[in-house]
Structures are given as structure tokens and as C-alpha cells.
Design a protein around this motif. Structure first.
Motif, PDB file in Angstrom:
ATOM      1  N   GLY A 163       0.845  -1.190   0.000  1.00 45.75           N
ATOM      2  CA  GLY A 163       0.000   0.000   0.000  1.00 45.75           C
ATOM      3  C   GLY A 163       0.879   1.238   0.000  1.00 45.75           C
ATOM      4  N   HIS A 164       0.661   2.125   0.965  1.00 45.72           N
ATOM      5  CA  HIS A 164       1.557   3.224   1.315  1.00 45.72           C
ATOM      6  C   HIS A 164       1.573   4.400   0.344  1.00 45.72           C
ATOM      7  CE1 HIS A 164       4.827   5.311   3.243  1.00 45.72           C
ATOM      8  NE2 HIS A 164       5.656   5.119   2.240  1.00 45.72           N
ATOM      9  N   ARG A 165       1.673   4.161  -0.958  1.00 48.25           N
ATOM     10  CA  ARG A 165       1.946   5.250  -1.899  1.00 48.25           C
ATOM     11  C   ARG A 165       0.689   5.878  -2.483  1.00 48.25           C
ATOM     12  NH1 ARG A 165       7.260   5.737  -2.797  1.00 48.25           N
ATOM     13  NH2 ARG A 165       8.572   3.987  -2.136  1.00 48.25           N
ATOM     14  N   HIS A 166      -0.465   5.375  -2.119  1.00 50.01           N
ATOM     15  CA  HIS A 166      -1.749   5.958  -2.518  1.00 50.01           C
ATOM     16  C   HIS A 166      -1.953   5.970  -4.032  1.00 50.01           C
ATOM     17  CE1 HIS A 166      -2.264   8.155   1.608  1.00 50.01           C
ATOM     18  NE2 HIS A 166      -1.669   6.977   1.720  1.00 50.01           N
ATOM     19  N   ASN A 167      -1.387   4.958  -4.683  1.00 52.83           N
ATOM     20  CA  ASN A 167      -1.734   4.670  -6.069  1.00 52.83           C
ATOM     21  C   ASN A 167      -1.988   3.171  -6.162  1.00 52.83           C
ATOM     22  OD1 ASN A 167       0.905   3.855  -5.723  1.00 52.83           O
ATOM     23  ND2 ASN A 167       1.724   4.947  -7.470  1.00 52.83           N
ATOM     24  N   HIS A 168      -2.403   2.692  -7.303  1.00 54.64           N
ATOM     25  CA  HIS A 168      -2.754   1.281  -7.353  1.00 54.64           C
ATOM     26  C   HIS A 168      -2.415   0.673  -8.702  1.00 54.64           C
ATOM     27  CE1 HIS A 168      -6.402   2.809  -9.424  1.00 54.64           C
ATOM     28  NE2 HIS A 168      -6.457   1.592  -9.956  1.00 54.64           N
ATOM     29  N   GLY A 169      -2.337  -0.640  -8.707  1.00 51.79           N
ATOM     30  CA  GLY A 169      -2.082  -1.378  -9.929  1.00 51.79           C
ATOM     31  C   GLY A 169      -1.914  -2.850  -9.610  1.00 51.79           C
ATOM     32  N   GLU A 170      -1.982  -3.684 -10.634  1.00 51.75           N
ATOM     33  CA  GLU A 170      -1.740  -5.108 -10.455  1.00 51.75           C
ATOM     34  C   GLU A 170      -1.060  -5.656 -11.695  1.00 51.75           C
ATOM     35  OE1 GLU A 170      -3.384  -8.029 -11.745  1.00 51.75           O
ATOM     36  OE2 GLU A 170      -4.937  -7.106 -12.970  1.00 51.75           O
TER      37      GLU A 170
END
Length: 372
Positions: free
Chosen positions: A285-292
Motif C-alpha cells: 500500500g503506502h503510496r496511494h496509487n494502485h495497480g496489479e
């Protein structure tokens, strides 16, 4: 008025006090049927405390931290002067080995969950930041209700509250939030211990650690109440349905992994997958962006799944205007759902990730019907 949470410092002080009376000749466990006064009772009477309270603190020191009156490292005067007396270094080493082995062992031991050999799913809950004025509490409450209604197990990856007030240069940010510290902690306790979510693990994030030892001990008490486990930054979770080498799925969940790229939000988890390679899914988490991202490693004959969840802060001044952060409109990426299919014959079918919790849960239910 509620009883204050038992802190790590209070536990250790209790152990030291009992150890002091043991050194004076009082036994830790008096013989049954005698009038012998034990070290715990003597220590309690000297401090005018209830001996059962002191006994509870000593027990909690052992359960939580592996520290007992027998292995605690006692303080003494300086031995390298004419008034000091040197303690036997081998005795120090003996007690220290017990204490450090317990500490290391408790943190190295992975959590193992015994599963049925059928499709199952695990939700990865992104940074809640419940106290932040930009937290989408409506979305979070909806997701919590969904997890509870479906009995979905979940892993929380850190930063439950902002805790800005503990950091001098950021303390002013706390004043801008809508909740008081008392209200925020009440909400956090509900989220962890009273919401009904089936938590497999909670990971300690940087904002959580800002509270200091007492705040972390309070957080840990809520996690235990939820019959879960708190991990310091990294958690290793093994979902096991058999005894064979392929009869398990390993999740490495961390608040974050080393490495960052504005072009790839999963750079850190992918780097860890390549360097470590012992898990199947790497989530942060932590970085307040997302992806997979899913990618194969032919050398290891494995396919890794990496995930980053952005959490529930829908608006904050730091993130807005920075291109590496995902758009805040829509529901994608706040949390994610991992679907594991032990019955799949392909790497691709073995694990899949959904950035929409409801879609992932529905897919899991469909797979169960398929193999029923």
C-alpha cells in the motif's frame, strides 16, 4: 471510565519489579501449602498494588514480548569502578539468548491458515486513514459491510489513522481533520475489533508507528481482540490445503517494498518478487496509487502476482496534481481481492486479482459452483 490499555512499558516495569524481589530471595512460585511469600506478592505489597494486577502484567510481558522475570536483563551499577560489581557475563548471555530467541522467533514465524481444497479469496484493504478529512468513509463502510456479509477474509496493509499530531512538522495537519484523537481511536477500534471483518492480519504502517510504543500496544490489543495478528511492516501468510509443495499459496504483504517508479506503481512488489521469489503474491500500500501485474519466471517455474492498493483517502493536498497517483474518481484500487483456485491446472488460473471487491467475490462464488 474505560480501563487504560496495558502498555509495553508497564509490562516491563512489572517484570523488573518482580525480578528485584527474586534477587532478594523471594521465590517466583511459592511452594503450595506453605506460608511462603512469593516475589509477585512482595512486589505488589511494596507498591501498594493488587497482586493479581501485577501478576497479569507479568503474564502479558511473557505473552506479548517473551520477557519473564527469569530472562529479563536487569540494570545494575557500573562495574568498572571501585564501587561496582560485575555481573557474570555468561549469565547475562544465558538470559539474553532466551529473550532474543523469543523475540526473533515470534517475528520470523509465518502465519499458516488451513484451507479446503477449493477456490477462496482474500481481500487486501488499502490504507484507511480513518481520521483524515479526505477519507471516503462511505466507500470504506460499504466495503466493510460487503466483507462481513460474505464472510470474506481480509488483510489490512497499514496506516489506520493519520497520527500527524505525533510529528512536529505535520502536527498542523491533524488540526485540519474533522475527528478528535478520541473519536479517531474509537473509530479505529471499531474498524479492527468490532466491525465483524474476518481479519487474517494487520500490517503496521509508518503512520501507525508514529504513535510510539504505547499507541502500537493499544493497536495490538484491538488486533488480538479480533483474534488476528499485528505485523511490523511485513507479513508472510501461508494458505495451505495439503502437504505437497504446490498445496499452498504464499502471500507477502507489506506496507511497502523497496523501490519506486513513476511509470509502474508495482515496481517495489515486482522487485521483491524477483529478489525474494518465495511467495506467490506480493501486495503493498503506502503510496496511494494502485495497480496489479502478473508475470512469469521461467527459471523458478512460477508466476507472480503483484498488487498495490491506494487506500481510502479520496482527497488530500499532497496527492492532487501529482501524475504518479491514480485518479480519485471511481472505486478502483482502494482495495483489491485475490482469488486463489487450488484446482486450476494453469498458472494464470491459479491466482487472479480484482480491483473491485464485489466482482472478485462473485467470481469466487462462480468458481465454487463450477467445482461443486
Amino acid at each position: 471510565m474505560p480501563t487504560p490499555a496495558l502498555t509495553r512499558q508497564a509490562c516491563i516495569e512489572a517484570v523488573h519489579e518482580v525480578r528485584r524481589f527474586m534477587d532478594l530471595g523471594y521465590p517466583l512460585t511459592p511452594e503450595i501449602g506453605t506460608n511462603e511469600v512469593g516475589a509477585i506478592r512482595a512486589a505488589a505489597e511494596s507498591k501498594h498494588e493488587n497482586h493479581s494486577t501485577l501478576r497479569h502484567r507479568v503474564k502479558q510481558a511473557e505473552v506479548r514480548f517473551g520477557i519473564t522475570p527469569e530472562n529479563v536483563l536487569t540494570t545494575s551499577g557500573e562495574w568498572d569502578n571501585e564501587d561496582g560489581e560485575r555481573e557474570d557475563p555468561l549469565e547475562i548471555l544465558r538470559r539474553a539468548k532466551i529473550a532474543t530467541s523469543a523475540y526473533i522467533g515470534a517475528r520470523k514465524k509465518p502465519q499458516v491458515f488451513l484451507m479446503k481444497p477449493e477456490p477462496f479469496c482474500v481481500a487486501f484493504i488499502g490504507d484507511p486513514h480513518l481520521s483524515n478529512k479526505g477519507c471516503d468513509l462511505t466507500a470504506l463502510h460499504d466495503d466493510i459491510n460487503l466483507l462481513v456479509a460474505t464472510g470474506t477474509r481480509a488483510v489490512q496493509v497499514g496506516d489506520i489513522l493519520d497520527n500527524f499530531r505525533y510529528i512536529g512538522k505535520l502536527a498542523g495537519n491533524e488540526a485540519d481533520n474533522f475527528l478528535t484523537t478520541k473519536q479517531a481511536r474509537s473509530l479505529a477500534k471499531w474498524f479492527i475489533a468490532e466491525s465483524g471483518v474476518r481479519w487474517d492480519a494487520h500490517v503496521l504502517g509508518n503512520h501507525d508507528a508514529w504513535q510510539g510504543p504505547e499507541g502500537v500496544a493499544l493497536l495490538e490489543s484491538w488486533v488480538r481482540q479480533a483474534k488476528s495478528r499485528l505485523y511490523d511492516w511485513n507479513a508472510r501468510l501461508i494458505y495451505k490445503w495439503g502437504e505437497g509443495p504446490n498445496d499452498q499459496h504464499v502471500v507477502a504483504a507489506s506496507h511497502d517494498f523497496k523501490g519506486n517508479s513513476i511509470y509502474n506503481p508495482n515496481h517495489g512488489p515486482m522487485r521483491m518478487a524477483l529478489e525474494d521469489g518465495t511467495a506467490d503474491t506480493y501486495v503493498a500500500g503506502h503510496r496511494h496509487n494502485h495497480g496489479e501485474t502478473k508475470f512469469p519466471n521461467g527459471w523458478r517455474d512460477k508466476t507472480y502476482q503483484t498488487v498495490r492498493v491506494r487506500g481510502y483517502k479520496a482527497r488530500d493536498g499532497y496527492s492532487e496534481g501529482r501524475p504518479q497517483f491514480a485518479p480519485f474518481n471511481g472505486m478502483e484500487g482502494r482495495s483489491a481481492l485475490l482469488v486463489v483456485n487450488p484446482l486450476s491446472e494453469t498458472h494464470d488460473g491459479r491466482q487472479r486479482v480484482f480491483m473491485d471487491l464485489a466482482d472478485g467475490i462473485e467470481f469466487t462464488q462462480m468458481l465454487k459452483r463450477r467445482y461443486a
